[in-house]
Write an enzyme that holds these catalytic residues in place. Structure first.
Site, PDB file in Angstrom:
ATOM      1  N   ASP A 103       0.859  -1.173   0.000  1.00  0.00           N
ATOM      2  CA  ASP A 103       0.000   0.000   0.000  1.00  0.00           C
ATOM      3  C   ASP A 103       0.896   1.224   0.000  1.00  0.00           C
ATOM      4  OD1 ASP A 103      -2.508   1.493   0.391  1.00  0.00           O
ATOM      5  OD2 ASP A 103      -1.654   1.969   2.339  1.00  0.00           O
ATOM      6  N   CYS A 108     -14.825  -8.294  13.826  1.00  0.00           N
ATOM      7  CA  CYS A 108     -14.038  -9.500  14.081  1.00  0.00           C
ATOM      8  C   CYS A 108     -12.912  -9.257  15.074  1.00  0.00           C
ATOM      9  CB  CYS A 108     -13.483 -10.061  12.774  1.00  0.00           C
ATOM     10  SG  CYS A 108     -12.179  -9.041  12.065  1.00  0.00           S
ATOM     11  N   CYS A 150     -13.863  -8.624   5.817  1.00  0.00           N
ATOM     12  CA  CYS A 150     -14.442  -7.943   4.653  1.00  0.00           C
ATOM     13  C   CYS A 150     -15.544  -6.936   5.005  1.00  0.00           C
ATOM     14  CB  CYS A 150     -14.993  -8.929   3.629  1.00  0.00           C
ATOM     15  SG  CYS A 150     -13.738 -10.026   2.994  1.00  0.00           S
ATOM     16  N   GLU A 203      -1.537  -0.937  -5.850  1.00  0.00           N
ATOM     17  CA  GLU A 203      -2.698  -0.149  -6.273  1.00  0.00           C
ATOM     18  C   GLU A 203      -2.484   0.311  -7.703  1.00  0.00           C
ATOM     19  OE1 GLU A 203      -3.585   3.224  -3.540  1.00  0.00           O
ATOM     20  OE2 GLU A 203      -1.946   2.308  -2.442  1.00  0.00           O
ATOM     21  N   CYS A 261     -11.336  -3.371  14.003  1.00  0.00           N
ATOM     22  CA  CYS A 261     -12.594  -3.871  13.472  1.00  0.00           C
ATOM     23  C   CYS A 261     -13.543  -4.285  14.601  1.00  0.00           C
ATOM     24  CB  CYS A 261     -12.335  -5.062  12.552  1.00  0.00           C
ATOM     25  SG  CYS A 261     -13.871  -5.712  11.876  1.00  0.00           S
ATOM     26  N   ASP A 293      -2.399   1.117   7.210  1.00  0.00           N
ATOM     27  CA  ASP A 293      -1.777   0.879   5.901  1.00  0.00           C
ATOM     28  C   ASP A 293      -1.499  -0.610   5.673  1.00  0.00           C
ATOM     29  OD1 ASP A 293      -1.867   3.580   5.393  1.00  0.00           O
ATOM     30  OD2 ASP A 293       0.213   3.946   6.000  1.00  0.00           O
TER      31      ASP A 293
HETATM   32 ZN   LIG Z   1     -13.175  -7.481  10.616  1.00  0.00          ZN
END
Ligand SMILES: [Zn+2]
Length: 374
Positions: A186, A343, A326, A270, A340, A350
């Site tokens: 990234d 999860c 996701c 990218e 997150c 990054d």
């Molecule tokens: Zn997650």
């Protein structure tokens, strides 16, 4: 495959004058050729080819005898350059873009000329080398590394008051042994580059210092009165610093690229063209863009030489999506960490983006094959 070697030239004052002159005459030919094409198109809807224009060269020389001072193939190449800019124009038109019509080039911005096949020879290699140039003379050249492969073309460039020789060579690829590893990278916000292996690669200190100096010099130029001697001096200092920064960026990009390519068979990056289009970068430092572009270019170029694969992926939402589950985890540009709530994954923003890039890259490279197998 093709590889470019760039070396500094040290022409005498007289030789430099001839080289300036050559650029000047090429610019005249270029602009005249462009005007001719425009006219033919507007009046007769005819498009001239490079070949058509090259055929008209003797007539041009008769009209402007100074052109005889330039090696003939260099003049022919001017028409090929012009042709290339038209081909690009038509290609982009066909792809539905709205490209600008090829522009006239002011003489002061016409900074190079090319020997497409012959008219030059390396008389002596090494740092105290000598390069013989037809109609110019034998010029001192600092060849700090050996030229490999077969030389195809030689372009002489002027930059910040200095001269360079760029040899384009046809070389054999030298594949590296397979490693079985893949990585995503990234072009980050926290650091210059983050890898999906969790490595953060910052810009080196000397580059940051040079970039800071570049900014200072830019401000210095804008403060000086237009047309003044002091402004001219400041502009030259700025150009020199630009060159220094570009060289440092290149050296660093080569180092990083070499390491990444040695360690991985596949690298996902990218697609910067898409990135720029969606405007993701507007808030990031523009000074980083040049470094990213350089690294992406070198990676692609070197990958071919080393028998590695580069996969370019759509960069959209790579920083927002959770690489673990996701789910979308919105975050501002200032948020340095990806946490997150779905999860529980927690890591550098990054690195999370780099993991998403890797997943997309692997999907792109192997997705079809997996689908076929299942
Ligand atoms: Zn997650």
């Amino acid at each position: 495959m093709l590889k470019t070697y760039k070396f500094r030239l040290y022409p005498t004052e007289e030789q430099a004058q001839i080289m300036h002159n050559t650029c000047f005459l090429c610019s005249i030919l270029y602009n005249r050729g462009l005007a001719m094409r425009k006219e033919k198109w507007e009046n007769e809807k005819l498009s001239l080819s490079a070949y058509d224009q090259i055929k008209g060269l003797p007539a041009e020389k008769e009209e402007t005898p100074f052109l005889n001072g330039v090696y003939s193939q260099i003049l022919q190449d001017v028409y090929r350059r012009l042709d290339k800019s038209f081909q690009n124009f038509f290609r982009r038109l066909k792809e539905g873009e709205e490209p600008g019509y090829p522009k006239f080039k002011p003489a002061r911005k016409y900074d190079s000329f090319t020997y497409p096949q012959s008219g030059f020879s390396i008389e002596k290699e090494g740092r105290g080398g000598r390069l013989k140039l037809s109609k110019i003379g034998t010029v001192k050249i600092k060849m700090h590394r050996p030229v490999c492969g077969k030389i195809k073309t030689l372009t002489i460039r002027r930059r910040a008051g200095r001269w360079y020789a760029c040899f384009v060579c046809e070389i054999e690829a030298e594949p590296l042994p397979k490693t079985g590893n893949s990585t995503g990278i990234d072009f980050g916000i926290n650091s210059l580059v983050a890898t999906s292996d969790g490595e953060l690669i910052p810009s080196p200190r000397n580059l940051l210092q040079s970039e800071a100096k570049l900014k200072r010099l830019q401000r210095a130029v804008s403060r000086k009165k237009k047309g003044s001697r002091r402004r001219k001096k400041a502009v030259l200092a700025l150009q020199k610093q630009h060159e220094k920064v570009a060289n440092q960026r290149r050296d660093f990009a080569f180092k990083v690229a070499r390491k990444l390519l040695e360690q991985n068979d596949l690298i996902a990056i990218e697609d910067l063209q898409v990135t720029n289009m969606v405007g993701n970068r507007r808030l990031a430092k523009s000074i980083h863009d040049a470094a990213w572009n350089k690294l992406a270019t070198i990676l692609e170029h070197k990958a071919e030489e080393f028998g590695r694969t580069i996969v370019k992926v759509n960069p959209q939402n790579t920083s927002q999506d959770c690489s673990g589950c996701c789910e979308k985890v919105p975050k501002t540009l200032s948020a340095r960490q990806h946490n997150c709530p779905h999860c529980g994954l927690s890591l550098d923003r990054d690195v999370n983006a780099a993991l998403n890039i890797l997943h997309r890259g692997l999907d792109e490279a192997f997705g079809d094959r997996e689908a076929e197998a299942s």
